[in-house]
Design an enzyme around this catalytic site. Structure first.
Site, PDB file in Angstrom:
ATOM      1  N   ARG A   1      11.482 -16.881 -22.099  1.00 11.78           N
ATOM      2  CA  ARG A   1      11.389 -16.190 -20.814  1.00 11.78           C
ATOM      3  C   ARG A   1      10.996 -17.190 -19.728  1.00 11.78           C
ATOM      4  O   ARG A   1      10.152 -18.057 -19.958  1.00 11.78           O
ATOM      5  CB  ARG A   1      10.331 -15.078 -20.895  1.00 11.78           C
ATOM      6  CG  ARG A   1      10.926 -13.696 -20.992  1.00 11.78           C
ATOM      7  CD  ARG A   1       9.933 -12.633 -21.307  1.00 11.78           C
ATOM      8  NE  ARG A   1       8.805 -12.513 -20.378  1.00 11.78           N
ATOM      9  CZ  ARG A   1       7.890 -11.540 -20.445  1.00 11.78           C
ATOM     10  NH1 ARG A   1       7.992 -10.613 -21.379  1.00 11.78           N
ATOM     11  NH2 ARG A   1       6.897 -11.486 -19.600  1.00 11.78           N
TER      12      ARG A   1
ATOM     13  N   ARG B   1      -0.509 -15.878 -14.705  1.00  6.10           N
ATOM     14  CA  ARG B   1      -0.489 -14.478 -15.175  1.00  6.10           C
ATOM     15  C   ARG B   1      -1.832 -14.089 -15.790  1.00  6.10           C
ATOM     16  O   ARG B   1      -2.315 -12.982 -15.608  1.00  6.10           O
ATOM     17  CB  ARG B   1       0.635 -14.281 -16.198  1.00  6.10           C
ATOM     18  CG  ARG B   1       2.017 -14.294 -15.554  1.00  6.10           C
ATOM     19  CD  ARG B   1       3.114 -14.569 -16.556  1.00  6.10           C
ATOM     20  NE  ARG B   1       3.193 -13.580 -17.610  1.00  6.10           N
ATOM     21  CZ  ARG B   1       3.796 -13.774 -18.781  1.00  6.10           C
ATOM     22  NH1 ARG B   1       4.377 -14.939 -19.053  1.00  6.10           N
ATOM     23  NH2 ARG B   1       3.837 -12.834 -19.676  1.00  6.10           N
TER      24      ARG B   1
ATOM     25  N   ARG C   1       6.564 -18.040 -27.412  1.00  4.83           N
ATOM     26  CA  ARG C   1       7.374 -16.821 -27.582  1.00  4.83           C
ATOM     27  C   ARG C   1       8.840 -17.091 -27.234  1.00  4.83           C
ATOM     28  O   ARG C   1       9.160 -17.815 -26.312  1.00  4.83           O
ATOM     29  CB  ARG C   1       6.856 -15.710 -26.665  1.00  4.83           C
ATOM     30  CG  ARG C   1       7.788 -14.498 -26.673  1.00  4.83           C
ATOM     31  CD  ARG C   1       7.208 -13.325 -25.963  1.00  4.83           C
ATOM     32  NE  ARG C   1       6.856 -13.593 -24.585  1.00  4.83           N
ATOM     33  CZ  ARG C   1       6.264 -12.699 -23.794  1.00  4.83           C
ATOM     34  NH1 ARG C   1       5.959 -11.515 -24.256  1.00  4.83           N
ATOM     35  NH2 ARG C   1       5.966 -13.010 -22.552  1.00  4.83           N
TER      36      ARG C   1
ATOM     37  N   ARG D   1      -1.380  -1.762 -13.783  1.00  3.77           N
ATOM     38  CA  ARG D   1      -1.885  -3.130 -13.887  1.00  3.77           C
ATOM     39  C   ARG D   1      -2.988  -3.423 -12.887  1.00  3.77           C
ATOM     40  O   ARG D   1      -3.489  -4.538 -12.834  1.00  3.77           O
ATOM     41  CB  ARG D   1      -0.739  -4.103 -13.611  1.00  3.77           C
ATOM     42  CG  ARG D   1      -0.057  -4.598 -14.849  1.00  3.77           C
ATOM     43  CD  ARG D   1       1.023  -5.544 -14.393  1.00  3.77           C
ATOM     44  NE  ARG D   1       1.117  -6.684 -15.250  1.00  3.77           N
ATOM     45  CZ  ARG D   1       1.924  -6.747 -16.297  1.00  3.77           C
ATOM     46  NH1 ARG D   1       2.677  -5.737 -16.618  1.00  3.77           N
ATOM     47  NH2 ARG D   1       1.984  -7.838 -17.019  1.00  3.77           N
TER      48      ARG D   1
ATOM     49  N   LYS E   1       1.542  -6.088 -26.513  1.00  3.66           N
ATOM     50  CA  LYS E   1       1.935  -4.741 -26.061  1.00  3.66           C
ATOM     51  C   LYS E   1       3.375  -4.416 -26.471  1.00  3.66           C
ATOM     52  O   LYS E   1       3.649  -3.374 -27.054  1.00  3.66           O
ATOM     53  CB  LYS E   1       1.795  -4.608 -24.536  1.00  3.66           C
ATOM     54  CG  LYS E   1       0.390  -4.864 -24.019  1.00  3.66           C
ATOM     55  CD  LYS E   1       0.291  -4.706 -22.512  1.00  3.66           C
ATOM     56  CE  LYS E   1       1.135  -5.681 -21.710  1.00  3.66           C
ATOM     57  NZ  LYS E   1       0.741  -7.093 -21.829  1.00  3.66           N
TER      58      LYS E   1
HETATM   59  P1  AP5 Z   1       4.306  -9.601 -26.929  1.00  3.64           P
HETATM   60  O1  AP5 Z   1       4.281  -8.370 -27.769  1.00  3.64           O
HETATM   61  O2  AP5 Z   1       5.615  -9.995 -26.357  1.00  3.64           O
HETATM   62  O3  AP5 Z   1       3.167  -9.503 -25.816  1.00  3.64           O
HETATM   63  P2  AP5 Z   1       3.048  -8.594 -24.522  1.00  3.64           P
HETATM   64  O4  AP5 Z   1       1.639  -8.106 -24.461  1.00  3.64           O
HETATM   65  O5  AP5 Z   1       4.133  -7.572 -24.470  1.00  3.64           O
HETATM   66  O6  AP5 Z   1       3.232  -9.723 -23.436  1.00  3.64           O
HETATM   67  P3  AP5 Z   1       4.113  -9.796 -22.123  1.00  3.64           P
HETATM   68  O7  AP5 Z   1       4.153 -11.246 -21.750  1.00  3.64           O
HETATM   69  O8  AP5 Z   1       5.438  -9.123 -22.286  1.00  3.64           O
HETATM   70  O9  AP5 Z   1       3.219  -9.006 -21.179  1.00  3.64           O
HETATM   71  P4  AP5 Z   1       3.118  -9.161 -19.689  1.00  3.64           P
HETATM   72  O10 AP5 Z   1       2.225  -8.032 -19.426  1.00  3.64           O
HETATM   73  O11 AP5 Z   1       2.713 -10.461 -19.131  1.00  3.64           O
HETATM   74  O12 AP5 Z   1       4.656  -9.105 -19.252  1.00  3.64           O
HETATM   75  P5  AP5 Z   1       5.546  -7.948 -18.656  1.00  3.64           P
HETATM   76  O13 AP5 Z   1       6.894  -8.097 -19.221  1.00  3.64           O
HETATM   77  O14 AP5 Z   1       4.854  -6.637 -18.736  1.00  3.64           O
HETATM   78  O15 AP5 Z   1       3.711 -10.803 -27.790  1.00  3.64           O
HETATM   79  C1  AP5 Z   1       3.643 -12.125 -27.282  1.00  3.64           C
HETATM   80  C2  AP5 Z   1       3.914 -13.138 -28.416  1.00  3.64           C
HETATM   81  O16 AP5 Z   1       2.860 -13.073 -29.353  1.00  3.64           O
HETATM   82  C3  AP5 Z   1       5.213 -12.880 -29.205  1.00  3.64           C
HETATM   83  O17 AP5 Z   1       5.787 -14.112 -29.556  1.00  3.64           O
HETATM   84  C4  AP5 Z   1       4.737 -12.112 -30.449  1.00  3.64           C
HETATM   85  O18 AP5 Z   1       5.592 -12.312 -31.544  1.00  3.64           O
HETATM   86  C5  AP5 Z   1       3.349 -12.704 -30.660  1.00  3.64           C
HETATM   87  N1  AP5 Z   1       2.375 -11.746 -31.177  1.00  3.64           N
HETATM   88  C6  AP5 Z   1       2.218 -10.435 -30.820  1.00  3.64           C
HETATM   89  N2  AP5 Z   1       1.195  -9.867 -31.484  1.00  3.64           N
HETATM   90  C7  AP5 Z   1       0.669 -10.855 -32.268  1.00  3.64           C
HETATM   91  C8  AP5 Z   1      -0.420 -10.892 -33.207  1.00  3.64           C
HETATM   92  N3  AP5 Z   1      -1.185  -9.816 -33.463  1.00  3.64           N
HETATM   93  N4  AP5 Z   1      -0.677 -12.084 -33.821  1.00  3.64           N
HETATM   94  C9  AP5 Z   1       0.078 -13.186 -33.577  1.00  3.64           C
HETATM   95  N5  AP5 Z   1       1.152 -13.197 -32.719  1.00  3.64           N
HETATM   96  C10 AP5 Z   1       1.422 -12.051 -32.072  1.00  3.64           C
HETATM   97  O19 AP5 Z   1       5.552  -8.349 -17.118  1.00  3.64           O
HETATM   98  C11 AP5 Z   1       6.199  -9.521 -16.637  1.00  3.64           C
HETATM   99  C12 AP5 Z   1       6.033  -9.608 -15.136  1.00  3.64           C
HETATM  100  O20 AP5 Z   1       6.638  -8.431 -14.510  1.00  3.64           O
HETATM  101  C13 AP5 Z   1       4.584  -9.601 -14.624  1.00  3.64           C
HETATM  102  O21 AP5 Z   1       4.017 -10.892 -14.637  1.00  3.64           O
HETATM  103  C14 AP5 Z   1       4.764  -9.039 -13.207  1.00  3.64           C
HETATM  104  O22 AP5 Z   1       5.237 -10.019 -12.321  1.00  3.64           O
HETATM  105  C15 AP5 Z   1       5.863  -8.000 -13.401  1.00  3.64           C
HETATM  106  N6  AP5 Z   1       5.309  -6.665 -13.683  1.00  3.64           N
HETATM  107  C16 AP5 Z   1       5.438  -5.951 -14.838  1.00  3.64           C
HETATM  108  N7  AP5 Z   1       4.770  -4.782 -14.744  1.00  3.64           N
HETATM  109  C17 AP5 Z   1       4.210  -4.750 -13.502  1.00  3.64           C
HETATM  110  C18 AP5 Z   1       3.378  -3.818 -12.828  1.00  3.64           C
HETATM  111  N8  AP5 Z   1       2.953  -2.697 -13.394  1.00  3.64           N
HETATM  112  N9  AP5 Z   1       2.989  -4.127 -11.563  1.00  3.64           N
HETATM  113  C19 AP5 Z   1       3.390  -5.257 -10.951  1.00  3.64           C
HETATM  114  N10 AP5 Z   1       4.152  -6.190 -11.548  1.00  3.64           N
HETATM  115  C20 AP5 Z   1       4.568  -5.945 -12.817  1.00  3.64           C
END
Ligand code: AP5
Length: 208
Positions: A152, A163, A122, A88, A13
């Protein structure tokens, strides 16, 4: 355009959001980034969120929905926005329905069993948030801004496992929720990053 990026942790994402924001000039709102910024600044929201993020759990809905509702009222969102990581769960999706009428929910579809390696490998820049992977990146200096590249705190094997479980139980049902509304479009997130983006562009060019 008003869009939501949906996908499991590690689906890509954030990676695709950076490219979308660059190409279409749309405001990128990541709830995860907002929580991490608050944490870095030591705000009450950041400290509250940390307890949940560290355990791989969702931050309570009332905290998250309030943050998004306030952010969407800002002037730069008048012409559109891209939500990354929100909603989410169904409660958040219903709250979003009251805040705005989104055009499209873009689901980045991935095989969940392939995500552990993506996430534990990552690395992210502490300053600008640029994302890297150990398979293609060595060192600790961001090539975009020169900031320190770190792992992270929630990318450990144990927390990633939690997660992914939260995603399956709470976020995956949103695929049906938005399909029923006729708003969901999926791209294949298992392809290489540039190929995923090409699919994304094909979808977004129809709504811009
Ligand atoms: P990356 O693009 O970083 O993936 P992402 O989908 O953004 O993953 P996140 O871990 O950031 O998502 P998340 O939803 O768990 O975390 P968030 O920060 O929202 O890619 C990942 C890796 O893969 C990278 O190394 C990249 O280079 C590689 N990659 C990407 N695409 C690829 C491809 N096609 N092929 C190969 N490699 C690839 O949330 C963190 C925490 O915040 C949550 O756990 C929760 O506690 C809280 N939180 C956030 N939003 C909410 C909400 N709405 N409600 C409640 N709690 C929330």
């Amino acid at each position: 355009m008003k869009i939501v990026l949906l996908g499991a942790p590690g689906a890509g994402k954030g990676t695709q959001a950076t490219r979308i924001a660059e190409k279409y000039g749309v405001v990128h709102i990541s709830t995860g980034d907002i929580f991490r910024k608050n944490l870095k600044e030591g705000t009450p929201v950041g400290l509250k969120a940390k307890a949940f993020i560290d355990k791989g759990q969702l931050v309570p809905d009332e905290v998250t929905c309030e943050i998004v509702a306030e952010r969407l009222k800002e002037k730069d969102c008048e012409k559109g926005f891209m939500l990354d990581g929100f909603p989410r769960n169904v409660m958040q999706a219903e709250a979003l329905d009251k805040m705005s009428d989104v055009d499209l929910v873009l689901n980045i579809a991935v095989d969940l069993d392939k995500l552990m390696a993506r996430l534990t490998g990552r690395r992210v820049c502490r300053e600008c948030g640029e994302s890297y992977h150990v398979s293609t990146f060595a060192g600790n200096k961001c090539s975009k801004c020169g900031g320190e590249v770190i792992q992270r705190a929630d990318d450990t094997e144990e927390t990633v496992g939690k997660r992914l479980k939260v995603y399956s139980e709470q976020t995956q049902p949103l695929i049906d929720y938005y399909t029923a509304k006729g708003k969901l479009q999926s791209v294949d997130g298992m392809k290489p990053i540039d190929e995923v983006f090409a699919e994304v562009v094909t979808v977004l060019d129809k709504v811009k």
